[in-house]
Write an enzyme that holds these catalytic residues in place. Structure first.
Site, PDB file in Angstrom:
ATOM      1  N   LYS A   1       6.338  16.406  10.539  1.00  0.00           N
ATOM      2  CA  LYS A   1       6.341  15.788  11.867  1.00  0.00           C
ATOM      3  C   LYS A   1       5.747  16.705  12.939  1.00  0.00           C
ATOM      4  O   LYS A   1       5.097  16.236  13.874  1.00  0.00           O
ATOM      5  CB  LYS A   1       7.768  15.345  12.235  1.00  0.00           C
ATOM      6  CG  LYS A   1       8.290  14.220  11.337  1.00  0.00           C
ATOM      7  CD  LYS A   1       7.363  13.005  11.355  1.00  0.00           C
ATOM      8  CE  LYS A   1       7.903  11.838  10.563  1.00  0.00           C
ATOM      9  NZ  LYS A   1       7.022  10.655  10.625  1.00  0.00           N
TER      10      LYS A   1
ATOM     11  N   ILE B   1      17.371   6.238  16.295  1.00  0.00           N
ATOM     12  CA  ILE B   1      17.052   4.812  16.336  1.00  0.00           C
ATOM     13  C   ILE B   1      17.853   4.071  15.261  1.00  0.00           C
ATOM     14  O   ILE B   1      17.953   4.533  14.119  1.00  0.00           O
ATOM     15  CB  ILE B   1      15.544   4.576  16.119  1.00  0.00           C
ATOM     16  CG1 ILE B   1      14.713   5.425  17.095  1.00  0.00           C
ATOM     17  CG2 ILE B   1      15.208   3.097  16.270  1.00  0.00           C
ATOM     18  CD1 ILE B   1      14.957   5.130  18.562  1.00  0.00           C
TER      19      ILE B   1
ATOM     20  N   TYR C   1      10.653  18.022   6.216  1.00  0.00           N
ATOM     21  CA  TYR C   1      10.462  16.889   7.123  1.00  0.00           C
ATOM     22  C   TYR C   1       9.897  17.358   8.462  1.00  0.00           C
ATOM     23  O   TYR C   1       8.936  16.780   8.990  1.00  0.00           O
ATOM     24  CB  TYR C   1      11.790  16.167   7.336  1.00  0.00           C
ATOM     25  CG  TYR C   1      11.695  14.953   8.230  1.00  0.00           C
ATOM     26  CD1 TYR C   1      11.159  13.764   7.754  1.00  0.00           C
ATOM     27  CD2 TYR C   1      12.146  14.993   9.554  1.00  0.00           C
ATOM     28  CE1 TYR C   1      11.071  12.639   8.564  1.00  0.00           C
ATOM     29  CE2 TYR C   1      12.064  13.877  10.366  1.00  0.00           C
ATOM     30  CZ  TYR C   1      11.530  12.702   9.865  1.00  0.00           C
ATOM     31  OH  TYR C   1      11.439  11.589  10.683  1.00  0.00           O
TER      32      TYR C   1
ATOM     33  N   VAL D   1       0.838  -1.202   0.000  1.00  0.00           N
ATOM     34  CA  VAL D   1       0.000   0.000   0.000  1.00  0.00           C
ATOM     35  C   VAL D   1       0.870   1.247   0.000  1.00  0.00           C
ATOM     36  O   VAL D   1       1.818   1.353   0.774  1.00  0.00           O
ATOM     37  CB  VAL D   1      -0.920   0.026   1.252  1.00  0.00           C
ATOM     38  CG1 VAL D   1      -1.719   1.329   1.310  1.00  0.00           C
ATOM     39  CG2 VAL D   1      -1.855  -1.170   1.262  1.00  0.00           C
TER      40      VAL D   1
ATOM     41  N   SER E   1       8.410  12.290  15.379  1.00  0.00           N
ATOM     42  CA  SER E   1       9.874  12.219  15.451  1.00  0.00           C
ATOM     43  C   SER E   1      10.329  13.269  16.438  1.00  0.00           C
ATOM     44  O   SER E   1       9.594  14.216  16.757  1.00  0.00           O
ATOM     45  CB  SER E   1      10.477  12.508  14.071  1.00  0.00           C
ATOM     46  OG  SER E   1      11.871  12.774  14.162  1.00  0.00           O
TER      47      SER E   1
END
Length: 257
Positions: free
Chosen positions: A159, A188, A155, A63, A142
């Protein structure tokens, strides 16, 4: 902690790798029935193999969450197979590339807004009519949804916007017993983290950019997501949970999920 998602259906976007994959594995270990989607179907198959032992085999679908048609088809098929949706983890997203704003092409804006923001809108709007009291959303923002970064205006826009969207949905759906919370991962260790891709000094900078002096793992984020879905978080609604090891004030290398 002792919670179990037996007989509950959890929909996860971006489940093919990183935090999405780790969360699918975590929820599978807690007996959830899973509907998993990703733009990369082969990566979903890898996730599914790691979710062995669930009461029901996960439903997998490739998807593009920026497509309303594809999202609605995924939701409809999930309901056909499982008759219900109890929780939604909006994890699909595009990580940043550092670009000066004057050099940012239109298609970069369109891609990040389309996936990171519109994708969550598409899934949330499509699922709401099928949710009952006790259901919940967890959305992935984030640390860049809280802390600005030079050359990452697009970005950060997505967020920051996702946090605002989630807080509004928490207010809108809360009276119906449906909760919405946000997780904000920091540095991460995932394959799509821009710093991990660069390697070397970038990884070292991330590792020493927080008080724990190490990168986080996808599994550590997944643990928090599972908690937020559980009854133990039943009074958490509109919360923004930072999972960053205690980021230092002057540290802002590329985030990742």
């Amino acid at each position: 902690m002792s919670y179990n998602f037996k007989d509950q259906v959890i929909l996860i976007t971006g489940a093919g790798s990183g935090i999405g994959r780790a969360t699918a594995i975590k929820l599978a270990s807690l007996n959830a029935t899973l509907a998993l989607c990703d733009i990369n179907y082969s990566s979903l198959e890898g996730t599914s193999k790691l979710c062995a032992g669930t009461p029901t085999s996960p439903y997998l679908s490739d998807v593009d969450v920026s497509s309303v048609k594809e999202v609605h088809s995924f939701i409809d098929e999930t309901l056909t197979r499982f008759s219900r949706i109890d929780h939604v983890f909006n994890c699909a997203g595009v990580n940043p590339t550092s670009i000066p704003l004057e050099d940012t092409p239109d298609d970069y804006w369109d891609k990040l807004v389309g996936v990171n923001l519109k994708g969550v809108f598409n899934v949330t709007r499509g699922v709401i009519p099928h949710l009952k009291s006790g259901a919940s959303f967890v959305n992935v923002s984030s640390i860049s949804g809280i802390r600005p970064s030079a050359q990452q205006a697009v970005y950060c826009t997505t967020k920051y916007g996702l946090i605002g969207f989630s807080k509004c949905i928490a207010l809108e759906l809360g009276p119906r017993g449906i909760r919405t919370n946000v997780v904000c991962p920091g540095y991460i260790d995932t394959p799509t983290n821009a710093g991990i891709v660069k390697g070397g000094a970038a990884v070292e900078s991330m590792a020493h950019g927080n008080a724990l002096h190490r990168l986080g793992t996808p599994e550590e984020v997944a643990d928090v997501v599972a908690f937020l879905f559980s009854g133990e978080a039943r009074y958490m609604n509109g919360s923004v949970v930072e999972i960053d090891g205690g980021i230092k004030g002057n540290s802002n290398p590329p985030p990742g999920k």
